[in-house]
Design a protein around this motif. Sequence first.
Motif, PDB file in Angstrom:
ATOM      1  N   HIS A   1      -3.408   1.235   4.036  1.00  0.00           N
ATOM      2  CA  HIS A   1      -3.071   2.280   4.994  1.00  0.00           C
ATOM      3  C   HIS A   1      -4.240   2.744   5.867  1.00  0.00           C
TER       4      HIS A   1
ATOM      5  N   ASN B   1       4.383   3.089   5.335  1.00  0.00           N
ATOM      6  CA  ASN B   1       5.047   4.015   6.257  1.00  0.00           C
ATOM      7  C   ASN B   1       5.705   3.295   7.426  1.00  0.00           C
ATOM      8  N   HIS B   2       5.093   2.175   7.867  1.00  0.00           N
ATOM      9  CA  HIS B   2       5.721   1.446   8.970  1.00  0.00           C
ATOM     10  C   HIS B   2       6.955   0.678   8.505  1.00  0.00           C
TER      11      HIS B   2
ATOM     12  N   ASP C   1       2.763  -1.675   4.880  1.00  0.00           N
ATOM     13  CA  ASP C   1       2.693  -1.924   6.308  1.00  0.00           C
ATOM     14  C   ASP C   1       2.683  -3.428   6.551  1.00  0.00           C
TER      15      ASP C   1
ATOM     16  N   HIS D   1       1.037   2.412  -1.040  1.00  0.00           N
ATOM     17  CA  HIS D   1       0.466   2.206   0.298  1.00  0.00           C
ATOM     18  C   HIS D   1      -0.536   3.301   0.689  1.00  0.00           C
TER      19      HIS D   1
ATOM     20  N   ASP E   1      -1.671  -4.143   4.830  1.00  0.00           N
ATOM     21  CA  ASP E   1      -1.543  -3.992   6.279  1.00  0.00           C
ATOM     22  C   ASP E   1      -1.713  -5.273   7.108  1.00  0.00           C
TER      23      ASP E   1
END
Length: 312
Positions: free
Chosen positions: A245, A126-127, A89, A204, A39
């Motif tokens: 995450h 997810n991003h 991410d 993730h 992230d």
Amino acid sequence: MAQKEQDELLKARDRTLSAFREDLEQEWKAPFYFIQGADPQFGLMKAYAIGDCGSGGDEWEEELRLTQQAVQAINQLNPKPKFFVLCGDLIHGMPGTPWREAQVRDLKNVLTGLSRDIPVVFVSGNHDLGNTPTPETIEDYCQQWGDDYFSFWVAGVFFLVLNSQLYFDASKCPELKQAQDAWLGQQLAIAGERKCRHAIVFQHIPLFLKASDEDHDYFNLEKSIRLELLEKFQKAGVKAVFSGHYHRNAGGSYKGLEMVVSSAIGCQLGEDTHGLRAVVVTAEKIVHRYYSLDELSDHGVGKDLTALINQN
Ligand SMILES: [Zn+2]
């Protein structure tokens, strides 16, 4: 120090990573370590500060600075890590949002500062793919960062990188989930046949944060899918799953399989520091510790890691 050109960032292709030659990496040699980060998520801090987490912000200087610090800290580590895995991410801007292109460009620029002999292993978040990925968003990710799932060997240890978004919501790409499942089945069978020293998974979204039977929410996988994966992993002898995450450190275990959740290089959602995890792999064990970026920049960490490698 030799640095990578932007387009030289190594991408996983054909479901593997060419930095590690499979024919040369089958045998256990000696303990080693790698660095795990998660992230960097360029743009989240601004989005979070203005109370708009979903749509991306237009400033990411702070995340840029932190990721630069991470790269510099990794470059000066002695001994050198085998690789740097970035557990998703990568950026905050969801597919289709306006800041995405600039965020991708800036992150690639920072990562090209990493020493040439430390490959980066990319894991999709997810991003990066969207909360409900589509064949198009996955294809776009693969173009930018390489395959969304793949495996590779390092000195007799088998590493699997998974697209956890396919386990979060595959409603718009069910056939891609099936393809990953079929591939995963084959890979786990290989792990058993070739008698790898350890098998380790990167994804993730954590399977769980603290307990394998905890309730499902945004930060873990749905219970039935989680248990199915845990059983498959455990039966195949997977020792640990590393993820991000959560933007906090967490973790637990399931029948001897360790779930490790690492906090973020970028925005913190708890009390942890911006940091990275060093993971030492020995003949018998997988030992890991999360370091703040400041600690990791300190030359003492190399000694610390050498001691861990030699003790185990
Ligand atoms: Zn995420």
